[in-house]
Write an enzyme that holds these catalytic residues in place. Sequence first.
Site, short mmCIF file in Angstrom:
data_model
loop_
_atom_site.label_atom_id
_atom_site.label_comp_id
_atom_site.label_asym_id
_atom_site.label_seq_id
_atom_site.Cartn_x
_atom_site.Cartn_y
_atom_site.Cartn_z
N HIS A 188 0.83 -1.21 0.00
CA HIS A 188 0.00 0.00 0.00
C HIS A 188 0.86 1.25 0.00
O HIS A 188 0.42 2.31 -0.47
CB HIS A 188 -0.96 -0.01 1.19
CG HIS A 188 -0.32 0.29 2.51
ND1 HIS A 188 0.23 -0.68 3.32
CD2 HIS A 188 -0.15 1.46 3.18
CE1 HIS A 188 0.71 -0.11 4.42
NE2 HIS A 188 0.50 1.18 4.36
N VAL A 212 -6.59 -7.50 19.91
CA VAL A 212 -7.55 -6.85 19.00
C VAL A 212 -7.33 -7.29 17.56
O VAL A 212 -8.18 -7.94 16.96
CB VAL A 212 -7.45 -5.31 19.11
CG1 VAL A 212 -8.39 -4.65 18.10
CG2 VAL A 212 -7.79 -4.85 20.52
#
Length: 498
Positions: free
Chosen positions: A145, A293
């Site tokens: 990215h 998480v």
Amino acid sequence: MGAYCNGDVSLHPVNGLPPSHNLRLLKQVHDNVHGYIYIDPLCLKFMDTEQFQRLRELKQLGATHMVYPGAVHSRFEHSLGVYWLAGEAVERLKTYQGLELGIDHFDVQTVRLAGLLHDVGHGPFSHLFEREFLPRVINGAKWSHEQMSAKMVDHIVDEHHIDVDSEMMRRVKEMILAGSEFTQRKDSKEKRFLYDIVANGRNGIDVDKFDYIVRDCRACGLGCSFEFPRLMETMQVMDDEICYRAKDCWCLLSSTQKHLVLILIILCLILVILLDLTIHKLFATRADLYRTVYTHPKVKAIELMIVDALLKANDYLQFSSYIQDPAEYWKLDDTIIKTIETAPDEQLRESRELILRIRRRNLYQFCNEYAVPRDKVENFKDVTAQDIVCSQKNGGVLLKEDDIAVSNVRIDLTRGKHNPLESINFFKDYESEEKFSIPDDRISHLLPTCYQDMIVRVYSKKPELVAAVSEAFENFQLRTYGIKAQVHATPEKKKRRT
């Protein structure tokens, strides 16, 4: 060294914006982490484009909101946060060492733009798109990215005819790539320290992490003991590198460090110096976020299903072909799932069924996991579904590779097996002219001695196969390590689920 002010410092009124700017005329955004953020005119030109606004449709944490309902914040607000912190960081350096370092408005503007645009090339579903989907459809070709962000920057400038200095944009792209394996910056670059602010390839301390760690903790309802303002206020450039006060690292300094004469004198009077945890908290909090998480077992189950849905839909929709052309790529965002889900095409039936399973919480079933033994981590090879299938015993249910999903989770402190503190340079106080690193044998014994974890998780794609998959997974562990490395057996209740 240039003069450094130890007292209270009055920074420029608003993030160093020139006094000529009337704040009432500037666009302001109220951020739930940083408060009011003021957008300078040049950055606003990039912000008000469809390519940047696309970031509103990219959730910062991908599918994590399916487990942590509050984690619905986007790459858009994260990018604004990094823009703000990048400006704050370079303005502090300019205030304290500006004459010595030659920091000018051009530098400040460049760093701000790099912070704003650093994620403009991000794909759907956080890192899932580039790390788990693309490697399975582009035959081993490397894509990141960061590279796409650099391409997207050029595309935005050309598409919207933005009048901006070409040298500034070249440096912006270099700063975006600075923390990746595709970095274009050489050690001989002028003002190299500026390249460590947004994406720090030297030691991993950058404002990108400052923002997402605090933002993600808040969104998920977790406490965060890491306080980035302390590091930003006390950092100092030495030998073209951003260094930090030694008291911002929890460490033990030994009298054998002969090059630190002044510290030696202090150590003659003090047996051990126990110092603050600020830098270690940065890395430890990040690792804790990964464990609890980002790689939560249920989150990974959903991500594995999304990857399978994208793979099954790609032959028909061909969205993997968008990754080379910014003019097409900006059209990809998290809404591709809704596109698949609502399309009537028969070619998308299997993908639709997987998404429907996610909606109805009929997820891939987590069977069990184990942490790779410490002495095996360095030479670890990813476990595959085939490895598990080959470990099943004769008789009973006959498992196929398509019945099993495996997640190989790597968690570290940003430097793999190495201690990240070893790559950071420190200084004693603001009168010091010498920087130094802290070797591993001088680190506090209260800190970890191993800096990475490798966790193997196995899922059954069909609830009725949990028992068979769990047994094959245990057999794989026995065959590989001679022991069952998992902490506990798969519960019988889960095995009987249908």
